[in-house]
Design an enzyme around this catalytic site. Structure first.
Site, PDB file in Angstrom:
ATOM      1  N   ASP A 147       0.968  -1.468  -0.002  1.00 16.71           N
ATOM      2  CA  ASP A 147      -0.044   0.054  -0.204  1.00 16.71           C
ATOM      3  C   ASP A 147       1.218   1.254   0.111  1.00 16.71           C
ATOM      4  O   ASP A 147       1.825   1.183  -0.011  1.00 16.71           O
ATOM      5  CB  ASP A 147      -0.606   0.005   1.340  1.00 16.71           C
ATOM      6  CG  ASP A 147      -2.300   0.725   0.766  1.00 16.71           C
ATOM      7  OD1 ASP A 147      -1.899   1.105   0.304  1.00 16.71           O
ATOM      8  OD2 ASP A 147      -3.222   0.466   1.431  1.00 16.71           O
ATOM      9  N   GLU A 205      -1.092   1.771  -5.176  1.00 15.85           N
ATOM     10  CA  GLU A 205      -0.693   3.114  -5.287  1.00 15.85           C
ATOM     11  C   GLU A 205      -2.105   3.964  -5.500  1.00 15.85           C
ATOM     12  O   GLU A 205      -1.392   5.444  -5.711  1.00 15.85           O
ATOM     13  CB  GLU A 205       0.817   3.862  -5.316  1.00 15.85           C
ATOM     14  CG  GLU A 205       1.161   3.396  -6.339  1.00 15.85           C
ATOM     15  CD  GLU A 205       0.423   4.813  -7.401  1.00 15.85           C
ATOM     16  OE1 GLU A 205      -0.218   4.167  -8.319  1.00 15.85           O
ATOM     17  OE2 GLU A 205       0.233   5.732  -7.365  1.00 15.85           O
ATOM     18  N   TRP A 206      -3.263   3.207  -5.687  1.00 15.81           N
ATOM     19  CA  TRP A 206      -4.675   4.480  -6.244  1.00 15.81           C
ATOM     20  C   TRP A 206      -4.186   4.759  -7.310  1.00 15.81           C
ATOM     21  O   TRP A 206      -5.180   4.717  -8.261  1.00 15.81           O
ATOM     22  CB  TRP A 206      -4.535   5.056  -4.939  1.00 15.81           C
ATOM     23  CG  TRP A 206      -4.973   3.925  -4.073  1.00 15.81           C
ATOM     24  CD1 TRP A 206      -5.660   2.924  -2.830  1.00 15.81           C
ATOM     25  CD2 TRP A 206      -4.257   4.903  -2.776  1.00 15.81           C
ATOM     26  NE1 TRP A 206      -4.573   3.142  -2.325  1.00 15.81           N
ATOM     27  CE2 TRP A 206      -3.609   3.972  -1.487  1.00 15.81           C
ATOM     28  CE3 TRP A 206      -3.604   6.225  -2.467  1.00 15.81           C
ATOM     29  CZ2 TRP A 206      -3.090   4.243  -0.415  1.00 15.81           C
ATOM     30  CZ3 TRP A 206      -2.688   6.183  -0.958  1.00 15.81           C
ATOM     31  CH2 TRP A 206      -2.782   5.481   0.069  1.00 15.81           C
ATOM     32  N   GLY A 207      -3.423   4.714  -8.413  1.00 14.48           N
ATOM     33  CA  GLY A 207      -3.226   5.303 -10.126  1.00 14.48           C
ATOM     34  C   GLY A 207      -2.376   6.836  -9.572  1.00 14.48           C
ATOM     35  O   GLY A 207      -2.295   7.391 -10.249  1.00 14.48           O
ATOM     36  N   ASN A 256       0.363   7.881  -9.465  1.00 14.52           N
ATOM     37  CA  ASN A 256       1.357   7.711  -9.807  1.00 14.52           C
ATOM     38  C   ASN A 256       1.426   6.929 -11.478  1.00 14.52           C
ATOM     39  O   ASN A 256       2.689   7.010 -12.215  1.00 14.52           O
ATOM     40  CB  ASN A 256       2.729   7.993  -9.502  1.00 14.52           C
ATOM     41  CG  ASN A 256       2.817   8.446  -7.762  1.00 14.52           C
ATOM     42  OD1 ASN A 256       3.032   9.157  -7.246  1.00 14.52           O
ATOM     43  ND2 ASN A 256       2.483   8.165  -6.628  1.00 14.52           N
ATOM     44  N   ASP A 270      -9.652   3.627  -3.025  1.00 13.42           N
ATOM     45  CA  ASP A 270     -11.016   2.401  -3.017  1.00 13.42           C
ATOM     46  C   ASP A 270     -12.277   2.150  -3.862  1.00 13.42           C
ATOM     47  O   ASP A 270     -13.080   3.180  -3.229  1.00 13.42           O
ATOM     48  CB  ASP A 270     -11.232   1.723  -1.268  1.00 13.42           C
ATOM     49  CG  ASP A 270      -9.510   1.946  -0.631  1.00 13.42           C
ATOM     50  OD1 ASP A 270      -8.748   1.721  -1.290  1.00 13.42           O
ATOM     51  OD2 ASP A 270      -9.482   2.314   0.795  1.00 13.42           O
TER      52      ASP A 270
END
Ligand code: GLA
Length: 407
Positions: free
Chosen positions: A168, A201-203, A205, A223
């Site tokens: 994460d 990393e949730w997009g 970067n 999320d």
């Protein structure tokens, strides 16, 4: 006098070099720079999108050994393992403290037998074992993160028998994402144990641009929430994720997948029709299929969705091509995914509030108009027969009709 000084230096030189060499051998691996070598090799795992179960969506931080054992027992016996669900993954909040040498420990309150015993238990049921950490100083749940302990943590996981790491991105400050994920990827590789790396990393970067040999999947959004649509703080609805994830189709392929986040099927916030859409779309988008409900206590409808082998086969097709929207008529959409046998999986998707007729014609999915293609409905498990030119169906509100079209 000067000569003597030289001699003294020369006499001690080998010793000094020896000390430096000896020190070299004891480089703390946690201080190694990650390898961003463009020739780095992928770990060879996840040739098709990973499938399994993860504790977070249902249990959050209330996860313990007893629950994980019950999940593993169920997955091994209720048919899930046999249709491909493989990894039992413990998300955040399993942690204890770091010990005096900096090694991470498990919470013995929640996991009294320890992680190694739990991994053995999961393995004994023909399943694989996954765990969660974070590239920053703390996990999103405030537990110790892996920052500065990457090699130590990878070693600990390997000793426990971990097969899967979800990694994460909380508390990472100004860390460079590519370097941070490459560092953990290198650390896992150094253990010699094959460990699937699920980057989370949730997009932020654009991980799809650099992640394909570092990890096996990357989250593309924040999320998921157990709702059809709409943001609530940090989480977004199912169709919001679909819209963010769909355009990334060129980046997915065997070994490296766009991760649209874990499934909410069976958690109660959507209707069964909406859950069927959710599952179908995740299958079409070659997203990992990670159940996120309490599989020990499922309704018949939930079970039928999660265990639909025909839909799972679309997700697991070895070609590994992510399906995409090929027509967008406002609330009515057509999606197509080429499969390895020359057929297409097709979804007619109705986002509107009332039933609607949706049609797909053969040229749209790359077939000639005149070809009489076999059409099979993969939700009703019925073959519709050989059809030329087009196929149309009445699609329920918020629902899909999903067919396999074989020329
Ligand atoms: C982040 C991740 C979630 C989950 C939680 C755990 O929000 O995106 O999937 O792992 O952390 O704290």
């Amino acid at each position: 006098m000067k000569k003597l000084a030289h001699l003294v230096v020369l006499a001690f030189l080998p010793f000094a070099v020896g000390v430096a060499r000896a020190q070299d051998q004891f480089v703390d691996p946690n201080t190694l720079r990650p390898s961003l070598d463009p020739n780095r090799k992928a770990n060879g795992l996840a040739r098709t999108p990973q499938m399994g179960w993860n504790s977070w969506n249902k249990f959050g931080c209330n996860i313990d050994e007893k629950t994980v054992r019950r999940i593993a027992d169920t997955m091994a016996t209720n048919g899930m393992r046999d249709v491909g669900y493989e990894y039992v993954v413990i998300d955040d909040c399993w942690h204890g403290e770091r010990d005096a040498k900096g090694f991470i420990t498990e919470s013995r309150e929640k996991f009294p037998s320890g992680m190694k015993a739990l991994a053995d238990y999961v393995h004994a049921r023909g399943l694989k074992f996954g765990i969660y950490s974070d590239a920053g100083a703390k996990t999103c749940g405030g537990k110790p993160g892996s920052l500065g302990h990457e090699y130590q943590d990878a070693l600990t996981y390997a000793r426990w028998g971990v097969d899967y790491l979800k990694y994460d991105w909380c508390s990472t400050g100004t860390l460079n994402a590519e370097s941070a994920y490459a560092l953990m990827s290198d650390a896992l590789k150094a253990t010699g144990r094959p460990v699937l790396l699920a980057m989370c990393e949730w997009g932020n970067n654009r991980p799809w641009e650099w992640g394909n040999k570092i990890g096996n999947s990357w989250r593309t959004t924040s999320d998921i929430r157990d709702a059809w649509k709409g943001r609530d703080k940090w989480s977004i609805g199912m169709v919001d994720i679909v819209d963010a994830n769909e355009p990334l189709y060129p980046y997915a392929g065997p070994g490296h997948w766009n991760d649209a986040d874990m499934l909410e099927v069976g958690n109660g916030g959507m209707s069964d029709t909406e859950y069927r859409s959710h599952f179908s779309l995740w299958a079409m988008m070659t997203s990992p299929l990670i159940a996120g409900n309490d599989i020990t206590n499922m309704s018949a409808a939930t079970r039928d969705i999660l265990l639909n082998k025909e839909v799972i086969t679309v997700n697991q097709d070895p070609l590994g091509q992510q399906g995409r929207r090929i027509r967008d008529d406002g609330d009515l959409e057509v999606w197509s995914k080429p499969l390895s046998d020359g057929s297409r999986a097709v979804i007619l998707f109705n986002r509107s509030e009332s039933p609607a007729k949706i049609e797909v014609n053969w040229p749209e999915i790359g077939l000639t108009r005149s070809v009489r293609a076999d059409v099979r409905d993969v939700w009703s498990h019925r073959s519709i027969g050989k059809v030329a030119d087009r196929y149309a169906a009445l699609v329920p509100a918020h629902g899909v009709i999903m067919v396999k079209v074989t020329p």
